[in-house]
Design a protein around this motif. Structure first.
Motif, mmCIF file in Angstrom:
data_model
loop_
_atom_site.group_PDB
_atom_site.id
_atom_site.type_symbol
_atom_site.label_atom_id
_atom_site.label_comp_id
_atom_site.label_asym_id
_atom_site.label_seq_id
_atom_site.Cartn_x
_atom_site.Cartn_y
_atom_site.Cartn_z
ATOM 1 N N GLN A 1 43.624 31.814 37.658
ATOM 2 C CA GLN A 1 44.375 33.011 37.293
ATOM 3 C C GLN A 1 45.772 32.953 37.914
ATOM 4 O O GLN A 1 45.928 32.679 39.107
ATOM 5 N N LYS B 1 49.131 33.581 39.719
ATOM 6 C CA LYS B 1 49.553 34.411 40.838
ATOM 7 C C LYS B 1 50.842 33.842 41.432
ATOM 8 O O LYS B 1 51.023 32.627 41.470
ATOM 9 N N GLN C 1 36.104 43.397 41.335
ATOM 10 C CA GLN C 1 37.436 43.388 40.738
ATOM 11 C C GLN C 1 38.147 42.054 40.917
ATOM 12 O O GLN C 1 39.270 41.869 40.437
ATOM 13 N N ALA C 2 37.486 41.114 41.566
ATOM 14 C CA ALA C 2 38.107 39.824 41.861
ATOM 15 C C ALA C 2 38.275 38.982 40.609
ATOM 16 O O ALA C 2 37.467 39.047 39.677
ATOM 17 N N ASP C 3 39.335 38.163 40.591
ATOM 18 C CA ASP C 3 39.501 37.164 39.539
ATOM 19 C C ASP C 3 39.436 35.743 40.108
ATOM 20 O O ASP C 3 39.625 34.774 39.387
ATOM 21 N N THR C 4 39.159 35.646 41.411
ATOM 22 C CA THR C 4 39.121 34.350 42.093
ATOM 23 C C THR C 4 38.202 34.429 43.299
ATOM 24 O O THR C 4 38.205 35.430 44.016
ATOM 25 N N GLU D 1 38.525 36.323 34.365
ATOM 26 C CA GLU D 1 39.147 37.635 34.271
ATOM 27 C C GLU D 1 38.545 38.570 35.324
ATOM 28 O O GLU D 1 37.383 38.418 35.712
ATOM 29 N N ALA D 2 39.333 39.514 35.803
ATOM 30 C CA ALA D 2 38.830 40.465 36.794
ATOM 31 C C ALA D 2 37.527 41.081 36.305
ATOM 32 O O ALA D 2 37.430 41.526 35.156
#
Length: 304
Positions: free
Chosen positions: A148, A150, A179-182, A208-209
Motif C-alpha cells: 500500500q 505511503k 483498520q490496518a492495510d499493512t 486494502e484497509a
C-alpha cells in the motif's frame, strides 16, 4: 555442508507446495530465483532504505518481529554476501539483548512509494555497539502485490520509548488491527545442521484497509491469496505455529507487536463459524498470546 549445497526448500514449504500443486514448478524456479548472494541492484536497494523489517528469535527461542531505522546510508553492503546495519538509532537496545553471533535472522526491505521489496535470510556474523553485520544465506525479490502506497515524515517523539504489555487485545488494539492495510510476520523453524539455509523468515502482508478481520473470539483472520508460491511463512507455521506480528500506528508513532499461535484453515475444513467464512482458498487464524505496545517506536509517521 556449504550453503551452495543446501536445499532451497524445507519440508514445510514442500508440503504446502505439493498441496497446491506447485512443487514441480518451484523445484525449477527456486534454485534460479533464490540466490546465496545479493545482485548489485539489491545491494544498492538496501543501501537506500531508511527502515528495514527484521525477524529473529528471542531469548526464549520464539520468533519476534521488529523494525530498524536510520538515516539513508545506515545500511551498507561491503560485499555481495554481507550487510552492515547501524543500530544506534533504533528501538531501544534489543539487538544487544536478544541477538548473538550465529543467530539466524530474516529481513525484508519495502519501499512503500515505489512498491519494491526484497528479502534476505541471513546469519549474524558480528555485533558491535554501533553495528550488526549479517551474512546472506538466501536473497530474493518479491512482487509488488498488496504493498500500500505511503510517504513518510519524521516522528519528533521517536526515542521517548516505553512499553505496555498485556495478555489480551483492548478496543484500541482491535481498531488498529482491523483498520490496518499493512503488517509484518516473523516465523521460524529449527533448520538443523542438515539444512543450514535459514531459520527465520520476515514477511510483508498487505491489502486494502480492513483486510485483517477478527472473529468474536478475538482471533485475527487473514485471507491468503496466491503470491510467489514459495510458502516461506506457511511452511514455517506448519512446523512452528508461534509467530510474531507487527502492526503500525502510522499517525501517532506507536507499534503493536503480537505474539500469536497460528492455524492454517483451508476452504474445506476449520471455517465452521459464520464469522470465519472467507473467499480465499486458505485463511490464517491467529490467536493472540501476548500483546506489546511500543510507544513512540516509529521513527517516521505517514504523511496525510
Amino acid at each position: 555442508m556449504s550453503n551452495e549445497q543446501a536445499p532451497t526448500w524445507h519440508q514445510g514449504e514442500l508440503t504446502m507446495q505439493k498441496r497446491v500443486g506447485t512443487d514441480k514448478r518451484m523445484a525449477d524456479i527456486g534454485p534460479r530465483f533464490i540466490r546465496d548472494f545479493m545482485p548489485e541492484q539489491h545491494r544498492d536497494y538496501f543501501a537506500n532504505l531508511f527502515m528495514i523489517f527484521i525477524g529473529y528469535t528471542d531469548r526464549h527461542s520464539q520468533p519476534s518481529a521488529s523494525v530498524l531505522f536510520g538515516e539513508l546510508g545506515f545500511i551498507h553492503s561491503p560485499s555481495d554476501t554481507s550487510l552492515v546495519i547501524n543500530t544506534q538509532n533504533t528501538m531501544g537496545d534489543f539487538i544487544h539483548q536478544e541477538l548473538e553471533v550465529g543467530d539466524k535472522v530474516g529481513l525484508v526491505g519495502v519501499e512503500f512509494d515505489t512498491k519494491r521489496r526484497n528479502r534476505l535470510n541471513a546469519v549474524v556474523a558480528d555485533i558491535s555497539q554501533k553495528n550488526i553485520t549479517i551474512n546472506v544465506l538466501q536473497s530474493f525479490g518479491n512482487c509488488p502485490k498488496y504493498i500500500q502506497d505511503k510517504t513518510f515524515k519524521t516522528n519528533v517523539a521517536y526515542g521517548d520509548f516505553s512499553t505496555t504489555t498485556r495478555s489480551v487485545l483492548d478496543a484500541t488494539d482491535k481498531q488498529l488491527i482491523t483498520q490496518a492495510d499493512t503488517f509484518f510476520i516473523a516465523s521460524s523453524f529449527d533448520d538443523g545442521e542438515a539444512l543450514r539455509n535459514r531459520g527465520v523468515d520476515m514477511s510483508h502482508r498487505g491489502g486494502e484497509a480492513g483486510f485483517v478481520k477478527m472473529n468474536d473470539k478475538g482471533q485475527l483472520l487473514v485471507e491468503d491469496y496466491y503470491g510467489n508460491g514459495f510458502f516461506n511463512t506457511m511452511g514455517n507455521l506448519l512446523h512452528n505455529p508461534i509467530a510474531s506480528l507487527l502492526f503500525f500506528d502510522w499517525q501517532n508513532g506507536h507499534l503493536l507487536q503480537l505474539t500469536v499461535s497460528s492455524e492454517i484453515l483451508w476452504d474445506d475444513n476449520g471455517k465452521t463459524d459464520s464469522n470465519e467464512k472467507t473467499n480465499a482458498e486458505r485463511t490464517l487464524r491467529f490467536t493472540p498470546l501476548k500483546v506489546d505496545i511500543l510507544h513512540n517506536g516509529l521513527a517516521y509517521l505517514q504523511k496525510d
